[in-house]
Design a protein around this motif. Structure first.
Motif, short mmCIF file in Angstrom:
data_model
loop_
_atom_site.label_atom_id
_atom_site.label_comp_id
_atom_site.label_asym_id
_atom_site.label_seq_id
_atom_site.Cartn_x
_atom_site.Cartn_y
_atom_site.Cartn_z
N ARG A 119 0.82 -1.22 0.00
CA ARG A 119 0.00 0.00 0.00
C ARG A 119 0.85 1.27 0.00
NH1 ARG A 119 -2.67 -1.20 4.05
NH2 ARG A 119 -1.63 0.00 5.68
N ASN A 120 1.91 1.30 0.80
CA ASN A 120 2.68 2.53 0.98
C ASN A 120 3.92 2.64 0.10
OD1 ASN A 120 1.02 3.55 3.14
ND2 ASN A 120 1.93 1.99 4.45
N ARG A 121 4.46 1.50 -0.37
CA ARG A 121 5.59 1.45 -1.30
C ARG A 121 6.90 1.99 -0.73
NH1 ARG A 121 1.14 1.61 -4.55
NH2 ARG A 121 1.29 0.30 -6.40
N ARG A 122 6.95 2.29 0.54
CA ARG A 122 8.20 2.67 1.18
C ARG A 122 7.96 2.64 2.68
NH1 ARG A 122 9.81 7.90 -1.28
NH2 ARG A 122 11.46 7.99 0.26
N GLY A 123 9.03 2.51 3.46
CA GLY A 123 8.85 2.54 4.90
C GLY A 123 9.81 1.63 5.64
N ILE A 124 9.60 1.56 6.93
CA ILE A 124 10.46 0.78 7.82
C ILE A 124 9.68 -0.44 8.31
CG2 ILE A 124 11.71 0.78 10.01
CD1 ILE A 124 11.98 3.82 9.71
N VAL A 125 10.24 -1.62 8.11
CA VAL A 125 9.69 -2.84 8.71
C VAL A 125 10.45 -3.04 10.02
CG1 VAL A 125 9.37 -5.31 8.48
CG2 VAL A 125 9.08 -3.84 6.49
N LEU A 236 12.27 -1.13 3.15
CA LEU A 236 13.43 -1.34 4.00
C LEU A 236 13.12 -2.35 5.10
CD1 LEU A 236 14.41 2.38 4.16
CD2 LEU A 236 15.37 0.64 2.70
N SER A 237 13.78 -3.48 5.06
CA SER A 237 13.58 -4.51 6.08
C SER A 237 14.65 -4.33 7.15
CB SER A 237 13.69 -5.90 5.47
OG SER A 237 12.68 -6.09 4.50
N ILE A 238 14.24 -4.28 8.40
CA ILE A 238 15.15 -3.91 9.47
C ILE A 238 15.07 -4.92 10.60
CG2 ILE A 238 15.76 -2.06 11.09
CD1 ILE A 238 14.41 -0.14 9.29
N GLY A 239 16.21 -5.13 11.27
CA GLY A 239 16.22 -5.97 12.45
C GLY A 239 15.86 -5.16 13.67
N SER A 240 16.34 -5.58 14.85
CA SER A 240 16.05 -4.85 16.07
C SER A 240 16.59 -3.43 15.94
CB SER A 240 16.70 -5.55 17.27
OG SER A 240 18.09 -5.71 17.06
N LEU A 241 15.80 -2.47 16.41
CA LEU A 241 16.10 -1.07 16.14
C LEU A 241 15.92 -0.27 17.42
CD1 LEU A 241 16.71 0.78 13.67
CD2 LEU A 241 14.27 1.21 13.56
N LYS A 242 16.93 0.54 17.76
CA LYS A 242 16.82 1.40 18.92
C LYS A 242 15.88 2.56 18.62
CE LYS A 242 21.51 0.38 20.48
NZ LYS A 242 22.85 0.94 20.76
N SER A 250 13.41 7.51 9.61
CA SER A 250 12.16 7.90 8.96
C SER A 250 12.32 9.13 8.09
CB SER A 250 11.07 8.17 10.02
OG SER A 250 11.39 9.33 10.79
N LEU A 251 13.35 9.92 8.35
CA LEU A 251 13.59 11.11 7.53
C LEU A 251 13.98 10.72 6.11
CD1 LEU A 251 15.65 13.19 10.07
CD2 LEU A 251 13.21 13.31 9.62
N TYR A 252 14.69 9.62 5.98
CA TYR A 252 15.18 9.20 4.67
C TYR A 252 14.16 8.43 3.87
CZ TYR A 252 19.75 10.61 6.33
OH TYR A 252 20.80 11.35 6.81
N ILE A 253 13.32 7.66 4.57
CA ILE A 253 12.48 6.72 3.83
C ILE A 253 11.00 6.81 4.14
CG2 ILE A 253 14.29 5.04 3.52
CD1 ILE A 253 13.30 3.60 5.94
N GLY A 254 10.62 7.60 5.10
CA GLY A 254 9.20 7.70 5.44
C GLY A 254 8.82 6.73 6.53
N LYS A 255 7.64 6.91 7.06
CA LYS A 255 7.19 6.08 8.17
C LYS A 255 6.26 5.00 7.66
CE LYS A 255 7.57 9.83 11.50
NZ LYS A 255 6.87 10.71 12.42
#
Length: 255
Positions: A119-125, A236-242, A250-255
Protein backbone atom coordinates in the motif's frame (compact mmCIF):
# COMPACT_ATOMS: atom_id res chain seq x y z
CA UNK A 1 -0.50 28.94 -3.49
CA UNK A 2 1.91 26.44 -1.96
CA UNK A 3 2.98 23.72 -4.40
CA UNK A 4 4.84 20.56 -3.37
CA UNK A 5 6.79 19.01 -6.25
CA UNK A 6 7.45 15.35 -5.39
CA UNK A 7 10.26 13.20 -6.79
CA UNK A 8 11.50 9.78 -5.64
CA UNK A 9 14.42 11.03 -3.53
CA UNK A 10 13.74 14.69 -2.91
CA UNK A 11 10.76 17.02 -2.99
CA UNK A 12 10.45 20.79 -3.12
CA UNK A 13 8.03 23.20 -1.49
CA UNK A 14 7.44 26.08 -3.89
CA UNK A 15 6.01 29.05 -2.03
CA UNK A 16 6.37 32.81 -1.78
CA UNK A 17 5.73 32.64 1.96
CA UNK A 18 9.19 33.15 3.47
CA UNK A 19 7.82 32.78 7.00
CA UNK A 20 6.44 29.31 6.19
CA UNK A 21 9.84 28.21 4.83
CA UNK A 22 11.56 29.56 7.94
CA UNK A 23 9.15 27.77 10.28
CA UNK A 24 9.60 24.49 8.41
CA UNK A 25 13.37 24.88 8.57
CA UNK A 26 13.17 25.39 12.35
CA UNK A 27 10.86 22.40 12.79
CA UNK A 28 12.92 20.01 10.66
CA UNK A 29 16.35 20.42 12.22
CA UNK A 30 17.92 19.02 15.35
CA UNK A 31 21.24 18.31 16.89
CA UNK A 32 23.39 15.69 15.16
CA UNK A 33 24.16 12.62 17.25
CA UNK A 34 27.40 13.16 19.24
CA UNK A 35 27.70 16.63 17.73
CA UNK A 36 29.75 17.83 20.71
CA UNK A 37 32.64 15.54 19.65
CA UNK A 38 32.87 17.16 16.23
CA UNK A 39 35.92 19.37 15.73
CA UNK A 40 33.91 21.93 13.76
CA UNK A 41 31.47 22.28 16.67
CA UNK A 42 34.30 22.70 19.19
CA UNK A 43 35.84 25.36 16.93
CA UNK A 44 32.43 27.10 16.72
CA UNK A 45 32.29 26.63 12.97
CA UNK A 46 29.06 24.59 13.18
CA UNK A 47 26.07 24.78 15.53
CA UNK A 48 25.65 20.99 15.74
CA UNK A 49 22.32 20.96 13.89
CA UNK A 50 21.42 18.75 10.96
CA UNK A 51 18.95 20.44 8.62
CA UNK A 52 16.33 18.42 6.75
CA UNK A 53 14.62 21.34 5.04
CA UNK A 54 16.36 23.99 2.95
CA UNK A 55 14.71 27.32 3.75
CA UNK A 56 16.12 28.91 0.59
CA UNK A 57 15.14 26.30 -2.01
CA UNK A 58 12.35 24.44 -0.19
CA UNK A 59 14.13 21.12 -0.79
CA UNK A 60 13.56 18.17 1.56
CA UNK A 61 13.81 14.38 1.59
CA UNK A 62 10.65 12.79 0.23
CA UNK A 63 10.46 10.59 3.32
CA UNK A 64 9.45 13.78 5.16
CA UNK A 65 6.46 14.44 2.90
CA UNK A 66 3.81 13.51 5.54
CA UNK A 67 5.43 15.86 8.07
CA UNK A 68 5.64 18.74 5.58
CA UNK A 69 1.99 18.32 4.58
CA UNK A 70 0.89 18.17 8.22
CA UNK A 71 2.95 21.25 9.09
CA UNK A 72 1.44 23.30 6.27
CA UNK A 73 -2.08 22.30 7.34
CA UNK A 74 -1.33 23.12 10.98
CA UNK A 75 -0.47 26.64 9.83
CA UNK A 76 -3.90 26.92 8.20
CA UNK A 77 -2.51 26.99 4.69
CA UNK A 78 -3.43 25.02 1.60
CA UNK A 79 -1.16 23.25 -0.85
CA UNK A 80 -1.25 21.35 -4.13
CA UNK A 81 0.96 18.38 -4.99
CA UNK A 82 2.70 17.67 -8.28
CA UNK A 83 3.68 14.02 -7.92
CA UNK A 84 6.30 13.10 -10.52
CA UNK A 85 7.13 9.69 -9.10
CA UNK A 86 6.76 6.57 -11.23
CA UNK A 87 5.39 4.02 -8.76
CA UNK A 88 6.04 0.32 -9.06
CA UNK A 89 2.85 -1.58 -9.88
CA UNK A 90 2.35 -4.65 -7.71
CA UNK A 91 0.67 -7.75 -9.10
CA UNK A 92 -1.68 -7.91 -6.10
CA UNK A 93 -3.37 -5.41 -3.81
CA UNK A 94 -3.49 -7.71 -0.78
CA UNK A 95 -1.99 -11.03 0.27
CA UNK A 96 -3.06 -13.63 2.81
CA UNK A 97 -1.19 -16.17 4.94
CA UNK A 98 -1.03 -18.69 2.07
CA UNK A 99 0.62 -16.29 -0.40
CA UNK A 100 3.98 -18.08 -0.51
CA UNK A 101 4.07 -21.13 -2.80
CA UNK A 102 6.77 -22.81 -0.73
CA UNK A 103 4.26 -24.10 1.82
CA UNK A 104 5.27 -21.52 4.43
CA UNK A 105 2.27 -20.12 6.29
CA UNK A 106 2.80 -16.44 6.99
CA UNK A 107 2.05 -15.14 10.46
CA UNK A 108 -0.56 -12.42 10.89
CA UNK A 109 1.99 -9.67 11.49
CA UNK A 110 4.00 -10.77 8.43
CA UNK A 111 0.88 -10.50 6.28
CA UNK A 112 0.23 -7.05 7.74
CA UNK A 113 3.80 -5.88 7.04
CA UNK A 114 3.63 -7.05 3.43
CA UNK A 115 0.24 -5.45 2.82
CA UNK A 116 1.49 -2.18 4.28
CA UNK A 117 4.50 -2.33 1.96
CA UNK A 118 2.21 -2.90 -1.04
CA UNK A 119 0.00 0.00 0.00
CA UNK A 120 2.68 2.53 0.98
CA UNK A 121 5.59 1.45 -1.30
CA UNK A 122 8.20 2.67 1.18
CA UNK A 123 8.85 2.54 4.90
CA UNK A 124 10.46 0.78 7.82
CA UNK A 125 9.69 -2.84 8.71
CA UNK A 126 10.42 -2.74 12.44
CA UNK A 127 10.49 -6.38 13.53
CA UNK A 128 12.57 -8.15 16.22
CA UNK A 129 15.11 -10.92 15.80
CA UNK A 130 13.73 -14.33 14.70
CA UNK A 131 10.42 -12.83 13.57
CA UNK A 132 10.80 -14.05 9.99
CA UNK A 133 11.87 -10.87 8.21
CA UNK A 134 13.23 -12.88 5.28
CA UNK A 135 9.76 -14.30 4.63
CA UNK A 136 8.43 -10.73 4.58
CA UNK A 137 11.10 -9.85 2.01
CA UNK A 138 10.29 -12.91 -0.12
CA UNK A 139 6.55 -12.17 -0.03
CA UNK A 140 7.12 -8.59 -1.21
CA UNK A 141 9.40 -9.85 -3.99
CA UNK A 142 6.71 -12.29 -5.11
CA UNK A 143 4.14 -9.50 -5.14
CA UNK A 144 6.26 -7.50 -7.59
CA UNK A 145 5.98 -8.03 -11.35
CA UNK A 146 8.45 -10.65 -12.69
CA UNK A 147 11.92 -9.32 -13.51
CA UNK A 148 11.52 -6.08 -11.59
CA UNK A 149 15.11 -4.75 -11.19
CA UNK A 150 15.71 -5.05 -7.46
CA UNK A 151 18.63 -4.53 -5.09
CA UNK A 152 18.83 -6.17 -1.65
CA UNK A 153 21.56 -4.55 0.46
CA UNK A 154 23.23 -5.83 3.63
CA UNK A 155 26.32 -4.81 5.56
CA UNK A 156 27.99 -8.25 5.72
CA UNK A 157 28.72 -10.93 3.12
CA UNK A 158 27.20 -13.56 5.43
CA UNK A 159 23.86 -11.71 5.30
CA UNK A 160 24.13 -11.37 1.51
CA UNK A 161 24.66 -15.13 1.19
CA UNK A 162 21.81 -15.84 3.60
CA UNK A 163 19.37 -13.60 1.71
CA UNK A 164 20.48 -15.09 -1.61
CA UNK A 165 20.03 -18.67 -0.39
CA UNK A 166 16.58 -18.06 1.09
CA UNK A 167 15.29 -16.09 -1.90
CA UNK A 168 16.43 -18.73 -4.39
CA UNK A 169 15.11 -21.53 -2.14
CA UNK A 170 11.69 -19.87 -2.35
CA UNK A 171 11.71 -20.46 -6.11
CA UNK A 172 12.41 -16.88 -7.18
CA UNK A 173 14.44 -16.76 -10.41
CA UNK A 174 17.18 -14.48 -11.75
CA UNK A 175 18.86 -13.80 -8.40
CA UNK A 176 22.53 -12.84 -8.12
CA UNK A 177 25.13 -11.79 -5.55
CA UNK A 178 27.58 -8.90 -5.62
CA UNK A 179 30.45 -8.35 -3.19
CA UNK A 180 34.20 -8.89 -3.03
CA UNK A 181 34.07 -12.62 -3.73
CA UNK A 182 31.07 -12.68 -6.07
CA UNK A 183 30.19 -10.51 -9.06
CA UNK A 184 26.88 -11.98 -10.25
CA UNK A 185 24.50 -9.05 -10.74
CA UNK A 186 21.05 -10.12 -11.93
CA UNK A 187 17.45 -8.87 -12.01
CA UNK A 188 17.45 -9.32 -8.23
CA UNK A 189 20.90 -8.61 -6.80
CA UNK A 190 21.89 -9.26 -3.19
CA UNK A 191 24.91 -7.05 -2.42
CA UNK A 192 26.90 -5.48 0.37
CA UNK A 193 26.47 -1.75 0.78
CA UNK A 194 30.27 -1.47 0.66
CA UNK A 195 30.19 -2.81 -2.93
CA UNK A 196 27.14 -0.85 -4.09
CA UNK A 197 29.25 1.91 -5.65
CA UNK A 198 30.60 -0.67 -8.13
CA UNK A 199 27.03 -1.15 -9.36
CA UNK A 200 26.63 2.56 -10.08
CA UNK A 201 25.91 2.12 -13.84
CA UNK A 202 22.98 -0.18 -12.91
CA UNK A 203 21.55 1.85 -10.03
CA UNK A 204 19.36 4.18 -12.14
CA UNK A 205 17.58 1.08 -13.48
CA UNK A 206 16.78 -0.31 -10.03
CA UNK A 207 13.05 -0.11 -9.27
CA UNK A 208 12.97 -1.62 -5.81
CA UNK A 209 15.44 -1.33 -2.95
CA UNK A 210 15.47 -3.48 0.18
CA UNK A 211 17.92 -3.00 3.05
CA UNK A 212 18.69 -5.53 5.77
CA UNK A 213 19.69 -4.15 9.19
CA UNK A 214 19.48 -0.57 8.02
CA UNK A 215 20.31 0.83 11.46
CA UNK A 216 23.79 -0.61 10.95
CA UNK A 217 24.06 0.41 7.30
CA UNK A 218 23.24 4.06 8.06
CA UNK A 219 26.56 4.21 9.89
CA UNK A 220 28.22 3.47 6.53
CA UNK A 221 27.04 6.70 4.85
CA UNK A 222 24.07 4.91 3.32
CA UNK A 223 22.48 8.16 2.14
CA UNK A 224 25.26 8.55 -0.43
CA UNK A 225 24.07 5.27 -1.98
CA UNK A 226 20.37 6.07 -1.81
CA UNK A 227 20.61 9.23 -3.90
CA UNK A 228 21.77 7.11 -6.86
CA UNK A 229 18.26 5.63 -7.17
CA UNK A 230 16.26 8.14 -9.22
CA UNK A 231 13.64 5.53 -10.12
CA UNK A 232 13.68 3.37 -7.01
CA UNK A 233 10.91 2.34 -4.65
CA UNK A 234 12.19 2.11 -1.09
CA UNK A 235 11.21 -0.94 0.97
CA UNK A 236 13.43 -1.34 4.00
CA UNK A 237 13.58 -4.51 6.08
CA UNK A 238 15.15 -3.91 9.47
CA UNK A 239 16.22 -5.97 12.45
CA UNK A 240 16.05 -4.85 16.07
CA UNK A 241 16.10 -1.07 16.14
CA UNK A 242 16.82 1.40 18.92
CA UNK A 243 14.21 4.11 19.45
CA UNK A 244 16.66 6.90 18.66
CA UNK A 245 17.42 5.28 15.28
CA UNK A 246 13.76 5.20 14.25
CA UNK A 247 13.41 8.99 14.14
CA UNK A 248 16.53 9.43 12.05
CA UNK A 249 15.70 6.67 9.55
CA UNK A 250 12.16 7.90 8.96
CA UNK A 251 13.59 11.11 7.53
CA UNK A 252 15.18 9.20 4.67
CA UNK A 253 12.48 6.72 3.83
CA UNK A 254 9.20 7.70 5.44
CA UNK A 255 7.19 6.08 8.17
Amino acid sequence: MNIIRIENNYSWLQTDDEKLRLLLWQALRWKERDYFHNARFRMKLWDGFKNFFDKDTGKFLTGLLPEVKMFIKSNNQEYKCEDNRDPVKFQVDLIDKNFLDSGVILRDYQVDYVNQAIRNRRGIVFSPTASGKTNILIAILKALPPNTPTLVLANRTSLVDQNYDEITSAGIKNVGRFYGGAKEANMITCATVQSAHLLKPLLPKIRCLFVDEIHEICKLKFNAVMIEFPNGMRELSIGSLKARDTKELSLYIGK
